[in-house]
Motif scaffolding. Sequence first.
Motif, PDB file in Angstrom:
ATOM      1  N   LYS A 106      23.786   7.252 -25.438  1.00  0.00           N
ATOM      2  CA  LYS A 106      22.963   7.168 -26.650  1.00  0.00           C
ATOM      3  C   LYS A 106      23.379   8.214 -27.685  1.00  0.00           C
ATOM      4  O   LYS A 106      23.330   7.959 -28.900  1.00  0.00           O
ATOM      5  CB  LYS A 106      21.484   7.340 -26.288  1.00  0.00           C
ATOM      6  CG  LYS A 106      20.956   6.244 -25.373  1.00  0.00           C
ATOM      7  CD  LYS A 106      21.184   4.863 -25.972  1.00  0.00           C
ATOM      8  CE  LYS A 106      20.665   3.767 -25.068  1.00  0.00           C
ATOM      9  NZ  LYS A 106      20.938   2.407 -25.629  1.00  0.00           N
ATOM     10  N   ILE A 107      23.791   9.400 -27.221  1.00  0.00           N
ATOM     11  CA  ILE A 107      24.268  10.415 -28.161  1.00  0.00           C
ATOM     12  C   ILE A 107      25.542   9.935 -28.846  1.00  0.00           C
ATOM     13  O   ILE A 107      25.743  10.155 -30.048  1.00  0.00           O
ATOM     14  CB  ILE A 107      24.497  11.754 -27.431  1.00  0.00           C
ATOM     15  CG1 ILE A 107      23.160  12.319 -26.948  1.00  0.00           C
ATOM     16  CG2 ILE A 107      25.177  12.764 -28.345  1.00  0.00           C
ATOM     17  CD1 ILE A 107      23.292  13.556 -26.089  1.00  0.00           C
ATOM     18  N   GLU A 108      26.411   9.264 -28.098  1.00  0.00           N
ATOM     19  CA  GLU A 108      27.625   8.692 -28.688  1.00  0.00           C
ATOM     20  C   GLU A 108      27.259   7.645 -29.736  1.00  0.00           C
ATOM     21  O   GLU A 108      27.882   7.577 -30.813  1.00  0.00           O
ATOM     22  CB  GLU A 108      28.485   8.072 -27.598  1.00  0.00           C
ATOM     23  CG  GLU A 108      29.704   7.318 -28.104  1.00  0.00           C
ATOM     24  CD  GLU A 108      30.693   8.207 -28.839  1.00  0.00           C
ATOM     25  OE1 GLU A 108      31.309   7.728 -29.807  1.00  0.00           O
ATOM     26  OE2 GLU A 108      30.832   9.387 -28.458  1.00  0.00           O
ATOM     27  N   GLU A 109      26.240   6.844 -29.450  1.00  0.00           N
ATOM     28  CA  GLU A 109      25.781   5.839 -30.414  1.00  0.00           C
ATOM     29  C   GLU A 109      25.281   6.500 -31.701  1.00  0.00           C
ATOM     30  O   GLU A 109      25.595   6.043 -32.808  1.00  0.00           O
ATOM     31  CB  GLU A 109      24.676   5.000 -29.776  1.00  0.00           C
ATOM     32  CG  GLU A 109      24.101   3.922 -30.673  1.00  0.00           C
ATOM     33  CD  GLU A 109      23.007   3.125 -29.994  1.00  0.00           C
ATOM     34  OE1 GLU A 109      22.120   2.595 -30.712  1.00  0.00           O
ATOM     35  OE2 GLU A 109      23.018   3.047 -28.744  1.00  0.00           O
ATOM     36  N   LEU A 110      24.520   7.584 -31.559  1.00  0.00           N
ATOM     37  CA  LEU A 110      24.021   8.294 -32.738  1.00  0.00           C
ATOM     38  C   LEU A 110      25.153   8.988 -33.494  1.00  0.00           C
ATOM     39  O   LEU A 110      25.125   9.074 -34.729  1.00  0.00           O
ATOM     40  CB  LEU A 110      22.962   9.311 -32.320  1.00  0.00           C
ATOM     41  CG  LEU A 110      21.644   8.727 -31.788  1.00  0.00           C
ATOM     42  CD1 LEU A 110      20.734   9.836 -31.276  1.00  0.00           C
ATOM     43  CD2 LEU A 110      20.943   7.913 -32.856  1.00  0.00           C
ATOM     44  N   LEU A 153      20.757  16.802 -34.586  1.00  0.00           N
ATOM     45  CA  LEU A 153      20.257  15.930 -33.531  1.00  0.00           C
ATOM     46  C   LEU A 153      19.222  16.702 -32.726  1.00  0.00           C
ATOM     47  O   LEU A 153      19.520  17.765 -32.171  1.00  0.00           O
ATOM     48  CB  LEU A 153      21.391  15.471 -32.610  1.00  0.00           C
ATOM     49  CG  LEU A 153      20.970  14.672 -31.373  1.00  0.00           C
ATOM     50  CD1 LEU A 153      20.301  13.357 -31.764  1.00  0.00           C
ATOM     51  CD2 LEU A 153      22.171  14.402 -30.464  1.00  0.00           C
ATOM     52  N   ARG A 154      18.010  16.168 -32.667  1.00  0.00           N
ATOM     53  CA  ARG A 154      16.952  16.773 -31.858  1.00  0.00           C
ATOM     54  C   ARG A 154      16.762  15.946 -30.595  1.00  0.00           C
ATOM     55  O   ARG A 154      16.522  14.738 -30.658  1.00  0.00           O
ATOM     56  CB  ARG A 154      15.647  16.853 -32.637  1.00  0.00           C
ATOM     57  CG  ARG A 154      14.523  17.569 -31.866  1.00  0.00           C
ATOM     58  CD  ARG A 154      13.270  17.655 -32.692  1.00  0.00           C
ATOM     59  NE  ARG A 154      12.721  16.335 -32.980  1.00  0.00           N
ATOM     60  CZ  ARG A 154      11.769  16.108 -33.881  1.00  0.00           C
ATOM     61  NH1 ARG A 154      11.298  17.097 -34.597  1.00  0.00           N
ATOM     62  NH2 ARG A 154      11.320  14.884 -34.078  1.00  0.00           N
ATOM     63  N   ASN A 172       9.654  19.840 -24.159  1.00  0.00           N
ATOM     64  CA  ASN A 172      10.728  20.776 -24.466  1.00  0.00           C
ATOM     65  C   ASN A 172      11.741  20.062 -25.352  1.00  0.00           C
ATOM     66  O   ASN A 172      11.865  18.832 -25.294  1.00  0.00           O
ATOM     67  CB  ASN A 172      11.409  21.283 -23.193  1.00  0.00           C
ATOM     68  CG  ASN A 172      10.467  22.075 -22.308  1.00  0.00           C
ATOM     69  OD1 ASN A 172       9.998  23.131 -22.679  1.00  0.00           O
ATOM     70  ND2 ASN A 172      10.186  21.549 -21.133  1.00  0.00           N
ATOM     71  N   GLN A 173      12.476  20.840 -26.127  1.00  0.00           N
ATOM     72  CA  GLN A 173      13.465  20.221 -26.995  1.00  0.00           C
ATOM     73  C   GLN A 173      14.581  21.205 -27.321  1.00  0.00           C
ATOM     74  O   GLN A 173      14.397  22.420 -27.257  1.00  0.00           O
ATOM     75  CB  GLN A 173      12.827  19.723 -28.293  1.00  0.00           C
ATOM     76  CG  GLN A 173      12.341  20.826 -29.212  1.00  0.00           C
ATOM     77  CD  GLN A 173      11.732  20.288 -30.497  1.00  0.00           C
ATOM     78  OE1 GLN A 173      11.190  19.192 -30.530  1.00  0.00           O
ATOM     79  NE2 GLN A 173      11.828  21.049 -31.573  1.00  0.00           N
ATOM     80  N   VAL A 174      15.740  20.645 -27.648  1.00  0.00           N
ATOM     81  CA  VAL A 174      16.857  21.414 -28.179  1.00  0.00           C
ATOM     82  C   VAL A 174      17.302  20.736 -29.468  1.00  0.00           C
ATOM     83  O   VAL A 174      17.159  19.521 -29.629  1.00  0.00           O
ATOM     84  CB  VAL A 174      18.037  21.507 -27.185  1.00  0.00           C
ATOM     85  CG1 VAL A 174      17.630  22.233 -25.916  1.00  0.00           C
ATOM     86  CG2 VAL A 174      18.590  20.122 -26.843  1.00  0.00           C
ATOM     87  N   VAL A 175      17.821  21.533 -30.397  1.00  0.00           N
ATOM     88  CA  VAL A 175      18.276  21.017 -31.687  1.00  0.00           C
ATOM     89  C   VAL A 175      19.751  21.353 -31.836  1.00  0.00           C
ATOM     90  O   VAL A 175      20.137  22.524 -31.810  1.00  0.00           O
ATOM     91  CB  VAL A 175      17.460  21.618 -32.845  1.00  0.00           C
ATOM     92  CG1 VAL A 175      17.973  21.100 -34.184  1.00  0.00           C
ATOM     93  CG2 VAL A 175      15.981  21.290 -32.678  1.00  0.00           C
ATOM     94  N   VAL A 176      20.579  20.314 -31.975  1.00  0.00           N
ATOM     95  CA  VAL A 176      22.030  20.463 -32.044  1.00  0.00           C
ATOM     96  C   VAL A 176      22.479  20.167 -33.470  1.00  0.00           C
ATOM     97  O   VAL A 176      22.204  19.088 -33.998  1.00  0.00           O
ATOM     98  CB  VAL A 176      22.731  19.500 -31.064  1.00  0.00           C
ATOM     99  CG1 VAL A 176      24.240  19.727 -31.064  1.00  0.00           C
ATOM    100  CG2 VAL A 176      22.168  19.670 -29.653  1.00  0.00           C
ATOM    101  N   PRO A 177      23.167  21.096 -34.123  1.00  0.00           N
ATOM    102  CA  PRO A 177      23.680  20.801 -35.465  1.00  0.00           C
ATOM    103  C   PRO A 177      24.714  19.686 -35.421  1.00  0.00           C
ATOM    104  O   PRO A 177      25.317  19.411 -34.383  1.00  0.00           O
ATOM    105  CB  PRO A 177      24.295  22.135 -35.910  1.00  0.00           C
ATOM    106  CG  PRO A 177      24.552  22.881 -34.647  1.00  0.00           C
ATOM    107  CD  PRO A 177      23.503  22.464 -33.682  1.00  0.00           C
ATOM    108  N   ASP A 178      24.916  19.045 -36.562  1.00  0.00           N
ATOM    109  CA  ASP A 178      25.795  17.876 -36.621  1.00  0.00           C
ATOM    110  C   ASP A 178      27.192  18.175 -36.098  1.00  0.00           C
ATOM    111  O   ASP A 178      27.776  17.376 -35.352  1.00  0.00           O
ATOM    112  CB  ASP A 178      25.867  17.358 -38.053  1.00  0.00           C
ATOM    113  CG  ASP A 178      26.593  16.025 -38.161  1.00  0.00           C
ATOM    114  OD1 ASP A 178      26.286  15.126 -37.370  1.00  0.00           O
ATOM    115  OD2 ASP A 178      27.466  15.893 -39.031  1.00  0.00           O
TER     116      ASP A 178
END
Length: 293
Positions: A106-110, A153-154, A172-178
């Motif tokens: 799904k991350i690859e799709e985004l 991407l959150r 819980n969450q992590v936030v990844v810059p583009d």
Amino acid sequence: MSVSSGDEQGGQPGKRRTAAPPIGPQRPRRSPPQNKPGAAAPARTGGPPPGEEDIASKCLQLGFKRFYVDVKQNARGRFVKMAEMGSSIPSRLTLSMSTAAALTEKIEELKQYSEAHPPDAENPYMEAKSITLTFDTRRYYLDLKQNQHGRFLRIAQTISAMTAHDNRATRNQVVVPDEGIGPLLETLREFIRDHGEGYMTETTSPDLPPSKSIRGVGGKTFFLDAGANDRGSFLRITEFKSASGQRQSVTIPSQTLVQIRDAINEALEKFESKATDGSAAHVDHEQMETAAN
């Protein structure tokens, strides 16, 4: 009573004593380590919890944030931990190997969507795309967003208590810059390829119906998740409001579902009957006006 402006030990009036310099050699201050993207993770204080084994670890330096991606193993199996260390309180996600593989897809799709749809400078706060995944008591929200600082991407994880008498859920969450989505994907693929064999079976309950989500009006989404414990099976219905991020849940024992269904059907029949009567009355009124003219 007189007050002296000098030192009690006989110092000169009007002068403030200064602390004596420290005696002996001084330990130099160390600057925080700088890690290159994709480098092996630096040593962290403390070891794994009892019964937990470290299999692999990598540190990703993405902007001002540091991400650790670890493969660990305990008595229940092998799993992936992701930790964001950019804030004062680290945020962590725990993924089974099967979940990590599904999230990687799904991350690859985004990522592909982000590359095909560049950020909109005129609307910096738009939400580009969202995906939701459910695995037993855990739900994952992947939101590709952007603000005045850029696109990111959150990845959020909610874990429900999944008991018939407990509606609590942790998030819980992590936030990844583009610019960090690509390195994160490479790390997850590498760990799944090298350490996922034999651990890709998700522990699910085959007798339970699959989870479902229903998009409602007003930015609401309803999630239906079946569960079971030592007291029996049940259905958890969760209402999620996208505007505020608020979630509310209700848990219904399976023995009560038939009565709930009958009550819903009865309410539906009344709603439909009221709508039909209103439509018929509107038609009759139009016909009377036409005849009068």
